[in-house]
Design a protein around this motif. Structure first.
Motif, PDB file in Angstrom:
ATOM      1  N   GLN A 104       0.859  -1.147  -0.151  1.00  0.00           N
ATOM      2  CA  GLN A 104       0.086  -0.057   0.006  1.00  0.00           C
ATOM      3  C   GLN A 104       0.962   1.184  -0.067  1.00  0.00           C
ATOM      4  O   GLN A 104       1.814   1.299   0.607  1.00  0.00           O
ATOM      5  CB  GLN A 104      -0.856   0.050   1.340  1.00  0.00           C
ATOM      6  N   GLU A 105       0.561   2.276  -0.709  1.00  0.00           N
ATOM      7  CA  GLU A 105       0.972   3.678  -0.758  1.00  0.00           C
ATOM      8  C   GLU A 105       2.668   3.780  -0.322  1.00  0.00           C
ATOM      9  O   GLU A 105       3.182   3.989  -1.471  1.00  0.00           O
ATOM     10  CB  GLU A 105       0.231   4.455   0.522  1.00  0.00           C
ATOM     11  N   VAL A 106       3.084   3.579   0.804  1.00  0.00           N
ATOM     12  CA  VAL A 106       4.403   3.695   0.941  1.00  0.00           C
ATOM     13  C   VAL A 106       5.429   3.058   0.179  1.00  0.00           C
ATOM     14  O   VAL A 106       6.681   3.403   0.073  1.00  0.00           O
ATOM     15  CB  VAL A 106       4.689   3.340   2.291  1.00  0.00           C
ATOM     16  N   GLY A 107       5.121   1.993  -0.632  1.00  0.00           N
ATOM     17  CA  GLY A 107       6.063   1.349  -1.489  1.00  0.00           C
ATOM     18  C   GLY A 107       6.851   2.148  -2.408  1.00  0.00           C
ATOM     19  O   GLY A 107       8.029   1.834  -2.696  1.00  0.00           O
ATOM     20  N   LEU A 108       6.289   3.494  -3.040  1.00  0.00           N
ATOM     21  CA  LEU A 108       7.076   4.021  -4.094  1.00  0.00           C
ATOM     22  C   LEU A 108       8.009   4.919  -3.280  1.00  0.00           C
ATOM     23  O   LEU A 108       7.812   5.652  -2.139  1.00  0.00           O
ATOM     24  CB  LEU A 108       6.179   4.835  -4.710  1.00  0.00           C
ATOM     25  N   LEU A 109       9.280   5.061  -3.849  1.00  0.00           N
ATOM     26  CA  LEU A 109      10.183   5.905  -3.309  1.00  0.00           C
ATOM     27  C   LEU A 109       9.964   7.316  -3.601  1.00  0.00           C
ATOM     28  O   LEU A 109       9.880   7.503  -4.679  1.00  0.00           O
ATOM     29  CB  LEU A 109      11.486   5.506  -3.690  1.00  0.00           C
TER      30      LEU A 109
ATOM     31  N   ILE B 110      12.833   8.127   8.484  1.00  0.00           N
ATOM     32  CA  ILE B 110      12.338   7.603   7.307  1.00  0.00           C
ATOM     33  C   ILE B 110      11.302   6.410   7.643  1.00  0.00           C
ATOM     34  O   ILE B 110      11.800   5.718   8.837  1.00  0.00           O
ATOM     35  CB  ILE B 110      13.330   6.850   6.324  1.00  0.00           C
ATOM     36  N   SER B 111      10.030   6.141   7.229  1.00  0.00           N
ATOM     37  CA  SER B 111       9.178   5.298   7.590  1.00  0.00           C
ATOM     38  C   SER B 111       9.752   3.646   7.433  1.00  0.00           C
ATOM     39  O   SER B 111      10.337   3.499   6.496  1.00  0.00           O
ATOM     40  CB  SER B 111       7.789   5.507   7.095  1.00  0.00           C
ATOM     41  N   ASP B 112       9.364   3.014   8.480  1.00  0.00           N
ATOM     42  CA  ASP B 112       9.532   1.669   8.240  1.00  0.00           C
ATOM     43  C   ASP B 112       9.053   0.761   7.133  1.00  0.00           C
ATOM     44  O   ASP B 112       9.617  -0.074   6.490  1.00  0.00           O
ATOM     45  CB  ASP B 112       9.150   0.623   9.873  1.00  0.00           C
ATOM     46  N   GLY B 113       7.902   1.296   6.842  1.00  0.00           N
ATOM     47  CA  GLY B 113       7.037   0.747   5.514  1.00  0.00           C
ATOM     48  C   GLY B 113       7.767   0.914   4.355  1.00  0.00           C
ATOM     49  O   GLY B 113       8.073   0.173   3.492  1.00  0.00           O
ATOM     50  N   LEU B 114       8.480   2.223   4.046  1.00  0.00           N
ATOM     51  CA  LEU B 114       9.453   2.398   3.034  1.00  0.00           C
ATOM     52  C   LEU B 114      10.780   1.694   2.990  1.00  0.00           C
ATOM     53  O   LEU B 114      11.088   0.998   1.999  1.00  0.00           O
ATOM     54  CB  LEU B 114       9.426   3.844   3.037  1.00  0.00           C
ATOM     55  N   ARG B 115      11.351   1.622   4.222  1.00  0.00           N
ATOM     56  CA  ARG B 115      12.489   0.595   4.179  1.00  0.00           C
ATOM     57  C   ARG B 115      12.288  -0.824   3.880  1.00  0.00           C
ATOM     58  O   ARG B 115      12.757  -1.242   3.320  1.00  0.00           O
ATOM     59  CB  ARG B 115      12.937   0.852   5.663  1.00  0.00           C
ATOM     60  N   GLU B 116      11.079  -1.011   4.342  1.00  0.00           N
ATOM     61  CA  GLU B 116      10.778  -2.728   4.128  1.00  0.00           C
ATOM     62  C   GLU B 116      10.221  -2.845   2.690  1.00  0.00           C
ATOM     63  O   GLU B 116      10.626  -3.810   1.891  1.00  0.00           O
ATOM     64  CB  GLU B 116       9.432  -2.906   5.061  1.00  0.00           C
ATOM     65  N   ALA B 117       9.530  -1.778   1.997  1.00  0.00           N
ATOM     66  CA  ALA B 117       9.398  -1.831   0.582  1.00  0.00           C
ATOM     67  C   ALA B 117      10.716  -2.024  -0.229  1.00  0.00           C
ATOM     68  O   ALA B 117      10.902  -2.915  -1.098  1.00  0.00           O
ATOM     69  CB  ALA B 117       8.707  -0.662   0.155  1.00  0.00           C
TER      70      ALA B 117
END
Lengths: 259, 213
Positions: A104-109, B110-117
């Protein structure tokens, strides 16, 4: 026996290629954190080319189970096998590059353009810039986005639906056999969601991916899943086809069907 | 005011020399401090055990009054003594804290979600740092460098006392001869320098922040 000659790998006279297996097996898999069991024991096999939807309320263990597949967490009991290899012994970076991951959402840098985001996995794999540009164009077209118009935008300049399309395109970049989706369409409005679901269905059927799709939405589950696994307090309370799901009188299923 | 202008006119070559010395002290110390502080900030963010010792030490250094720090350094073997080298070491020590702290804060934000992605698509921890963490922390990191540089311009004026040169030479000369024109000849260019550095780096920060694009 002639022990003096060196052992050589035989050159094979056969031409049959090794079949591409992309099945996912949970064998007595469990995951505990600080002594508390979050998931398991799970015993389920997901076959090559199949779409299995993990359905359940939040906190039922769907996402945790998904993260066990690409090794973002490792099982604390039992094992997970992806394409025949155990996640606790495999090179995790390689494993993850061979699996598409949409969240969801947060996946894109946020600091990278649409084109850079889409081609990122290829960049990690060390592909050339020409191949990346060509493939990025193909991928964006595949998810119905105009590469010329949107390629140079940043994610926050896109609509929610467009962002999710970029997320799917990025996950497909290296043509992975397995696709993991964690509520990818959770943050978009209902109309966009319906369109995305249909496109996703067509795309995964055409590309014959093995897909695990996490959702809490029953209609999404019955639309997309070849099989539906209902999660209930960390275990799979039911798994079966759409028809079996509609007919089942297990309490975990009826609770979802008639909330 | 006209006194000041005629002072600048009559001593233009010395004024320019002092400005150059001053700028040199600040720039060199900021470059060295950045090279030390950014890796320290990254390490503090990556290994939580290092957080308290690293940021704590930088904090302690920051609380030492600048004149006292120069005093401590002068008798030190190898790094101490009189002259610009000691001044640069003191300026580097002062600049560490804001840069370490902001590097750490930028990565922590930086959010953990972004790091995990990012990890989920197969990044190694090194790639995570280069592709995700450092670029996203950059605006905050630069804000730390800006604070360090502006503080450095001020501290560098005091470095004149230990023979490091710079605009402080005018200020202290003016103080000892009770000549406010000479004091201003040092203070005014130093203030303008601080404002220009602040403004310039602020612009760079804004340009590098993806949120403004």
């Amino acid at each position: 026996m002639d022990v003096g000659s060196p052992a050589l790998f035989p050159s094979s006279p056969h031409t049959t290629t090794v079949p591409v297996v992309s099945e996912i097996k949970f064998k007595n898999t469990g995951y505990s954190l600080e002594g508390k069991r979050l998931v398991g024991p799970l015993n389920v096999e997901i076959e090559t080319g199949e779409t299995v939807v993990f359905l359940g309320a939040s906190g039922s263990g769907k996402t945790t189970t998904l993260r066990l597949v690409n090794g973002l967490i490792l099982p604390t009991s039992g094992k997970v096998e992806v394409s025949g290899v155990r996640t606790d012994v495999v090179n995790l970076v390689e494993l993850r590059r061979s699996i598409g991951y949409v969240i969801q959402e947060v996946g894109l840098l946020p600091h990278m353009t649409v084109a850079q985001n889409t081609g990122l996995v290829l960049r990690l794999l060390g592909r050339g810039s020409e191949e990346m540009a060509r493939r990025t164009g193909e991928l964006l077209q595949m998810v119905h986005l105009d590469a010329d118009e949107l390629g140079n935008r940043l994610p926050h300049q896109l609509s929610g639906g467009q962002r999710q399309r970029v997320g799917v395109a990025r996950a497909l970049a290296a043509d992975p056999a397995i696709l993991l989706c964690d509520e990818p369409f959770g943050a978009v409005d209902a109309a966009t969601r319906g369109a995305l679901q249909i496109e996703f269905l067509e795309l995964t059927r055409e590309l014959r991916k093995t897909v695990i799709f996490v959702t809490h939405d029953v209609s999404e589950a019955t639309l997309l899943g070849d099989r539906i696994a209902v999660f209930d307090e960390g275990t799979i309370g039911f798994i079966g086809t759409r028809a079996e799901f509609e007919k089942s009188d297990k309490s975990c299923v009826t609770r979802l069907r008639n909330p | 005011m006209s006194d000041l202008l005629s002072f600048f006119a009559e001593n233009s070559s010395e004024v320019l020399l002092k400005i150059r010395e001053h700028l040199g002290l600040v720039l060199l110390s900021i470059v060295i401090a950045t090279a030390i502080a950014v890796p320290l900030g990254v390490a503090a963010a990556k290994w939580s055990k290092l957080r308290t010792p690293v940021i704590g030490t930088a904090n302690v250094v920051q609380t030492i009054p600048s004149l006292a720090l120069f005093g401590f350094l002068i008798p030190m073997p190898f790094i101490g003594g009189i002259g610009p080298r000691t001044a640069i070491i003191a300026l580097v020590l002062y600049a560490l804290l804001p840069i370490v702290r902001n590097t750490y804060a930028g990565i922590e934000a930086i959010s953990d979600g972004l790091r995990e992605a990012a990890l989920g698509m197969g990044m190694t921890s090194k790639q995570l740092l280069w592709f995700v963490e450092l670029p996203l922390a950059l605006p905050i990191l630069l804000a730390g460098i800006r604070v360090a540089a502006v503080t450095g311009v001020g501290v560098a004026t005091i470095a004149s006392l230990i023979g490091a040169g710079g605009l402080g030479d005018f200020i202290f000369r003016g103080v000892s001869t009770v000549d406010s024109t000479v004091i201003l000849a040092g203070a005014l260019p130093a203030a303008i320098m601080a404002l220009l550095i602040d403004g310039g780096l602020h612009l760079v920060e804004k340009r590098l922040d993806w949120k403004n694009k």
